[in-house]
Scaffold this motif. Sequence first.
Motif, mmCIF file in Angstrom:
data_model
loop_
_atom_site.group_PDB
_atom_site.id
_atom_site.type_symbol
_atom_site.label_atom_id
_atom_site.label_comp_id
_atom_site.label_asym_id
_atom_site.label_seq_id
_atom_site.Cartn_x
_atom_site.Cartn_y
_atom_site.Cartn_z
ATOM 1 N N PRO A 190 13.339 30.370 29.840
ATOM 2 C CA PRO A 190 13.059 31.809 29.950
ATOM 3 C C PRO A 190 13.712 32.394 31.180
ATOM 4 N N SER A 191 14.179 33.625 31.038
ATOM 5 C CA SER A 191 14.751 34.296 32.205
ATOM 6 C C SER A 191 13.630 34.693 33.140
ATOM 7 N N LEU A 201 -6.235 23.155 22.473
ATOM 8 C CA LEU A 201 -5.653 23.681 21.238
ATOM 9 C C LEU A 201 -4.365 24.437 21.523
ATOM 10 N N ALA A 202 -4.344 25.213 22.606
ATOM 11 C CA ALA A 202 -3.134 25.950 22.974
ATOM 12 C C ALA A 202 -1.995 24.990 23.292
ATOM 13 N N ALA A 204 4.762 28.597 29.661
ATOM 14 C CA ALA A 204 6.220 28.439 29.700
ATOM 15 C C ALA A 204 6.779 28.276 28.291
ATOM 16 N N ARG A 205 6.119 27.484 27.461
ATOM 17 C CA ARG A 205 6.588 27.288 26.089
ATOM 18 C C ARG A 205 6.445 28.567 25.264
ATOM 19 N N LEU A 206 5.309 29.264 25.413
ATOM 20 C CA LEU A 206 5.122 30.500 24.662
ATOM 21 C C LEU A 206 6.146 31.550 25.062
ATOM 22 N N GLU A 248 4.470 22.321 19.478
ATOM 23 C CA GLU A 248 5.212 22.418 18.228
ATOM 24 C C GLU A 248 6.385 23.387 18.318
ATOM 25 N N LEU A 249 6.449 24.183 19.387
ATOM 26 C CA LEU A 249 7.481 25.207 19.509
ATOM 27 C C LEU A 249 8.782 24.609 20.018
ATOM 28 N N THR A 250 9.873 25.106 19.479
ATOM 29 C CA THR A 250 11.195 24.665 19.923
ATOM 30 C C THR A 250 12.022 25.887 20.299
#
Length: 351
Positions: free
Chosen positions: A345-346, A329-330, A196-198, A336-338
């Motif tokens: 996400p659509s 690790l993933a 979801a974050r990626l 760290e992603l914003t």
Amino acid sequence: MMASAGDMDTGSVLLAEKVTALSDPAAYPEFTAAVTAVETHFSWVFLTDGFAYKLKKPLRTEDMDFTSLAGRTRNCEREVYLNRRLAPDVYLGVVDLMATEDGRLRLFGSGRVVDRLVRMRRLAEDDCLEIRLKRGLVASEDVARLARGLAGFLTSQPPLGPVSPVGLRHEINTSLLDLAVACDGCFEQAVRRVTARLLAFLEYRSDMPGRDRLVDGHGDLRPEHVFLGPPLRIIDCLEFSDALRRRDPVDELAALGMECERLGGAWIGPVLLEAYGKAAGVFPPAGLCAFYRGLRALVRARIAVRHLMEEPIRAPERWPRQAAEYLRLADRAAAELTVPSGRRPSSSAAL
């Protein structure tokens, strides 16, 4: 999934017969006191005193077909050609495995060609980045020298066009599908959080992907493939698929940093990226680096669980443990992603 096929094109000489013959020091043109046979996913590697010989398994996947002698020969030649870019003195050529008149299998003499092998110069174990990491013997200057070598290589490759968000999304969603059902769903919660974050970052960050970032790179940068020397040598590029080898240079660097982190060298990734930026004149954005670290760790977790689908399964206890390591690790990288506040996400970006 992998399929195996018989060696009808080689006169019905079975893989097991080849492995047995090549485990004998008498099979080699140079003297060697001993031979060590090492099985990998796609090959058998035979280590003599001074050389390494790689025999391809007769396998077929969606990316390659090694079921014929012609197919294995093409792959051997391609491996030598591509790896000479980063290790020109290591990849010595392709040699014939011969069935001699007395029925023996040898890498010298006359007879019928039953297979082809890549011949490599054997490198010193003490130069390997993975070994040095485990021994605590990697210095900042080693990493800076590696970064400069990678900068010289990656910036010299002609651009092949922009990174495809569709291709990256496919990698993420394929990993979600494979990992969500692996080990009775034990990874599902973590996998859905990471993906979801990626996917959110991929959809909403304006600097991802960039323009003209794809190059014909290494494709499988891991510490076990890096020999610090001097001279610096990097071996075992991903030779069997042009598509999988075409990467954003930031992707290559982030993948190597992630693999070093798994081995306890979390400090290496930032030093590598900083030194690369100075050498290449381009400093990768932090968010982009975190995205690729998360993506590559997720893909490595998927590869680990796919080993459980093979017949027979080699070391079945290893793969769930390895998948869990990569997922941690993933998860760390994805955290760290914003993305813009309140954005999601659509439906077209996720499953």
